[in-house]
Scaffold this active site. Structure first.
Site, PDB file in Angstrom:
ATOM      1  N   HIS A   1       4.120 -15.871  -0.087  1.00 28.29           N
ATOM      2  CA  HIS A   1       4.589 -16.891  -1.038  1.00 28.29           C
ATOM      3  C   HIS A   1       4.349 -17.326  -2.397  1.00 28.29           C
ATOM      4  CE1 HIS A   1       2.303 -17.186   3.872  1.00 28.29           C
ATOM      5  NE2 HIS A   1       2.838 -18.840   3.081  1.00 28.29           N
TER       6      HIS A   1
ATOM      7  N   LYS B   1      -0.663 -19.511  -4.422  1.00 32.04           N
ATOM      8  CA  LYS B   1      -0.664 -19.637  -3.480  1.00 32.04           C
ATOM      9  C   LYS B   1      -3.135 -18.802  -3.615  1.00 32.04           C
ATOM     10  CE  LYS B   1      -1.527 -18.827   1.248  1.00 32.04           C
ATOM     11  NZ  LYS B   1      -2.205 -19.864   2.490  1.00 32.04           N
TER      12      LYS B   1
END
Length: 233
Positions: free
Chosen positions: A131, A135
């Site tokens: 990600h 995040k």
């Protein structure tokens, strides 16, 4: 449909675009102090806030009799409290670790593959997720869902971030790379071959579309639902 956005970061802005394209109205964009907002004209709330705010956001909506969709991860230690409140208040709630329509198909593929692989003792499974660097939680909620679904159909009993020596634990490797919307891969490896399935998001639009579709679906409903209900899978 009048929508309150709980959290107006990257996902909130993407949801706003999709919702407007589908003919809906954004009546609130809330980043803090949800209690100060008037919810009388809100048809549904969509929560993509932060873990520390999600529980308050969700419970406030349920108490206001506003259906709420949540895609925030990292708060699930209080999930049972939300479910109990929703049932007591006869509210409507959908939580998903990932609202992407493609990812929810991927969840079903993962479960089907786990059932088949449970009969083959020579294979070890691992999960990798990638990600963007902003995040906040690791591993991703999606990776945890994938691991839990595997555990339901195999002898694995737990998952662990990074490597593990325990035979009954699923290792999850979490990588953070700038501008990666989300990639998840499940790999089964033996001494003779490797079997892998993978989902790679190209942008955030798929997550936003799924959340808005879920919000449309939950109108006039009572109860706790999942994306399986929304997609009828």
């Amino acid at each position: 449909m009048n929508i309150a956005l709980l959290g107006y970061g990257r996902m909130g802005k993407e949801i706003e675009k999709v919702a407007l394209q589908r003919g809906h109205t954004i009546v609130h964009k809330i980043s803090s102090d949800i209690a100060s907002y008037d919810f009388t004209n809100v048809d549904v709330a969509i929560d993509f806030s932060i873990p520390s705010a999600a529980f308050q956001n969700i419970t406030h909506c349920i108490k206001q009799q506003v259906p709420v969709i949540s895609g925030t991860t990292g708060w699930l230690e209080k999930y049972d409290e939300v479910i109990a409140l929703c049932e007591a208040e006869k509210g409507a709630f959908i939580y998903a670790s990932n609202f992407s329509l493609g990812v929810n198909i991927f969840f079903e593929m993962n479960t089907y593959l786990a059932k088949m692989m449970s009969q083959l003792e020579d294979y070890n499974v691992d999960i990798e997720e990638i990600h963007h660097t902003k995040k906040l939680d690791a591993p991703s909620g999606t990776a945890i869902t994938l691991a839990e679904d595997i555990m339901q159909h195999t002898d694995y009993t737990n998952w662990k971030l990074d490597k593990t020596e325990a035979a009954d634990e699923i290792p999850i490797v979490a990588k953070r790379i700038p501008d990666v919307p989300g990639t998840h891969e499940i790999t089964y490896t033996s001494s003779i071959d490797t079997i892998a399935i993978k989902h790679e998001a190209h942008n955030r639009q798929g997550f936003a579309l799924g959340a808005v579709v879920a919000a449309e679906w939950i109108q006039n409903s009572v109860g706790v639902y999942t994306m399986k209900d929304v997609l009828n899978i």
